[in-house]
Design an enzyme around this catalytic site. Structure first.
Site, PDB file in Angstrom:
ATOM      1  N   HIS A  81     -11.585 -21.736   9.078  1.00 49.79           N
ATOM      2  CA  HIS A  81     -10.385 -21.119   8.482  1.00 49.79           C
ATOM      3  C   HIS A  81     -10.118 -21.629   7.071  1.00 49.79           C
ATOM      4  O   HIS A  81      -9.715 -20.870   6.195  1.00 49.79           O
ATOM      5  CB  HIS A  81      -9.168 -21.378   9.374  1.00 49.79           C
ATOM      6  N   TYR A  91      -1.380 -15.382  10.534  1.00 51.57           N
ATOM      7  CA  TYR A  91      -1.321 -15.537  11.996  1.00 51.57           C
ATOM      8  C   TYR A  91      -0.518 -14.459  12.734  1.00 51.57           C
ATOM      9  O   TYR A  91      -0.958 -13.988  13.789  1.00 51.57           O
ATOM     10  CB  TYR A  91      -0.857 -16.961  12.365  1.00 51.57           C
ATOM     11  N   GLU A 133      -4.529 -27.048   9.685  1.00 55.92           N
ATOM     12  CA  GLU A 133      -5.039 -26.452   8.443  1.00 55.92           C
ATOM     13  C   GLU A 133      -4.221 -26.902   7.240  1.00 55.92           C
ATOM     14  O   GLU A 133      -4.768 -27.163   6.169  1.00 55.92           O
ATOM     15  CB  GLU A 133      -5.088 -24.919   8.590  1.00 55.92           C
TER      16      GLU A 133
HETATM   17  C1  HEM Z   1      -4.865 -18.561  17.325  1.00 55.17           C
HETATM   18  C2  HEM Z   1      -5.542 -17.794  16.471  1.00 55.17           C
HETATM   19  C3  HEM Z   1      -6.992 -17.904  16.117  1.00 55.17           C
HETATM   20  C4  HEM Z   1      -8.074 -18.335  16.854  1.00 55.17           C
HETATM   21  C5  HEM Z   1      -8.100 -18.819  18.294  1.00 55.17           C
HETATM   22  C6  HEM Z   1      -9.244 -18.232  15.997  1.00 55.17           C
HETATM   23  C7  HEM Z   1     -10.549 -18.570  16.362  1.00 55.17           C
HETATM   24  C8  HEM Z   1     -11.626 -18.626  15.504  1.00 55.17           C
HETATM   25  C9  HEM Z   1     -12.960 -19.087  15.859  1.00 55.17           C
HETATM   26  C10 HEM Z   1     -13.379 -19.573  17.238  1.00 55.17           C
HETATM   27  C11 HEM Z   1     -13.732 -19.001  14.751  1.00 55.17           C
HETATM   28  C12 HEM Z   1     -15.239 -19.362  14.641  1.00 55.17           C
HETATM   29  C13 HEM Z   1     -15.434 -20.800  14.282  1.00 55.17           C
HETATM   30  C14 HEM Z   1     -16.929 -21.092  14.196  1.00 55.17           C
HETATM   31  O1  HEM Z   1     -17.541 -21.300  15.236  1.00 55.17           O
HETATM   32  O2  HEM Z   1     -17.464 -21.088  13.081  1.00 55.17           O
HETATM   33  C15 HEM Z   1     -12.897 -18.487  13.683  1.00 55.17           C
HETATM   34  C16 HEM Z   1     -13.330 -18.228  12.399  1.00 55.17           C
HETATM   35  C17 HEM Z   1     -12.639 -17.418  11.516  1.00 55.17           C
HETATM   36  N1  HEM Z   1     -11.355 -16.945  11.683  1.00 55.17           N
HETATM   37 FE1  HEM Z   1     -10.095 -17.399  13.196  1.00 55.17          FE
HETATM   38  N2  HEM Z   1      -8.864 -17.743  14.773  1.00 55.17           N
HETATM   39  C18 HEM Z   1      -7.503 -17.525  14.806  1.00 55.17           C
HETATM   40  C19 HEM Z   1      -6.742 -17.028  13.772  1.00 55.17           C
HETATM   41  C20 HEM Z   1      -7.253 -16.429  12.646  1.00 55.17           C
HETATM   42  C21 HEM Z   1      -6.480 -15.700  11.657  1.00 55.17           C
HETATM   43  C22 HEM Z   1      -4.966 -15.525  11.688  1.00 55.17           C
HETATM   44  C23 HEM Z   1      -7.357 -15.222  10.728  1.00 55.17           C
HETATM   45  C24 HEM Z   1      -7.086 -14.340   9.536  1.00 55.17           C
HETATM   46  C25 HEM Z   1      -6.565 -13.121   9.627  1.00 55.17           C
HETATM   47  C26 HEM Z   1      -8.686 -15.689  11.119  1.00 55.17           C
HETATM   48  C27 HEM Z   1      -9.855 -15.467  10.421  1.00 55.17           C
HETATM   49  C28 HEM Z   1     -11.047 -16.129  10.629  1.00 55.17           C
HETATM   50  C29 HEM Z   1     -12.181 -16.086   9.697  1.00 55.17           C
HETATM   51  C30 HEM Z   1     -12.250 -15.298   8.395  1.00 55.17           C
HETATM   52  C31 HEM Z   1     -13.178 -16.915  10.254  1.00 55.17           C
HETATM   53  C32 HEM Z   1     -14.549 -17.250   9.654  1.00 55.17           C
HETATM   54  C33 HEM Z   1     -15.505 -16.138   9.857  1.00 55.17           C
HETATM   55  C34 HEM Z   1     -16.796 -16.445   9.131  1.00 55.17           C
HETATM   56  O3  HEM Z   1     -16.805 -16.374   7.895  1.00 55.17           O
HETATM   57  O4  HEM Z   1     -17.772 -16.747   9.825  1.00 55.17           O
HETATM   58  N3  HEM Z   1      -8.575 -16.410  12.283  1.00 55.17           N
HETATM   59  N4  HEM Z   1     -11.639 -18.279  14.162  1.00 55.17           N
END
Ligand code: HEM
Length: 140
Positions: A81, A91, A133
């Site tokens: 993130h 969020y 964060e």
């Molecule tokens: C409780 C809420 C959330 C959970 C449980 C969650 C979960 C995750 C997980 C498991 C990953 C992958 C981590 C890894 O293995 O590299 C990730 C990456 C990411 N998340 Fe979230 N996330 C949440 C909220 C958000 C929000 C609010 C946003 C934006 C709108 C977001 C955007 C992203 C982005 C852009 C990535 C990286 C993707 C990449 O470039 O590979 N997430 N998140």
């Protein structure tokens, strides 16, 4: 999070596991349609990003009584993130999209109580991530 919320999360966890891919696929569809400004955040995301989110949601539901088990996973999420500049204001957008998707996918199983439980469980997890964060951004 109340005990009642936790009980509802636990009782819906198996169904969520069964439908997790459908839930996340629909979630991203809703997210990008309703909040197109979030699309750019995922520009470098891998194809298995929806799977990662789905697994994280399921792991959360499954460990709601032992959130310490999620520590490592949370650190990975925080790293991802911070790298993609996710901010607190993003969020509620994911919350809205995720809840709409859960409602759509689970249909009548998703009663008002189930919906409220998932909403507060999401907020609980979101606050943990937002705080971690914030700390990571302040150190960067
Ligand atoms: C409780 C809420 C959330 C959970 C449980 C969650 C979960 C995750 C997980 C498991 C990953 C992958 C981590 C890894 O293995 O590299 C990730 C990456 C990411 N998340 Fe979230 N996330 C949440 C909220 C958000 C929000 C609010 C946003 C934006 C709108 C977001 C955007 C992203 C982005 C852009 C990535 C990286 C993707 C990449 O470039 O590979 N997430 N998140």
């Amino acid at each position: 999070m109340t005990e009642n919320t936790k009980e509802i999360i636990k009782s819906t966890a198996p169904l969520l596991k069964e439908k997790k891919d459908e839930i996340t696929e629909t979630m991203y569809k809703i997210l990008f349609e309703k909040y197109p400004e979030t699309k750019i955040l995922f520009k470098d995301a891998s194809d298995d990003q929806p799977k990662k989110l789905a697994n994280a949601i399921y792991a959360y539901a499954n460990n709601i009584d032992n959130l310490g088990n999620l520590q490592k996973g949370l650190e990975t999420m925080v790293k991802a993130h911070v790298k993609t500049n996710i901010k607190p204001e993003h969020y509620p957008m994911v919350q809205d999209a995720l809840l709409s998707s859960i409602k759509k996918t689970l249909g009548e199983v998703c009663t008002k109580d189930v919906e409220n439980a998932w909403s507060s469980a999401y907020e609980f997890l979101a606050n943990i991530l937002i705080n971690k964060e914030k700390l990571a951004y302040s150190k960067a």
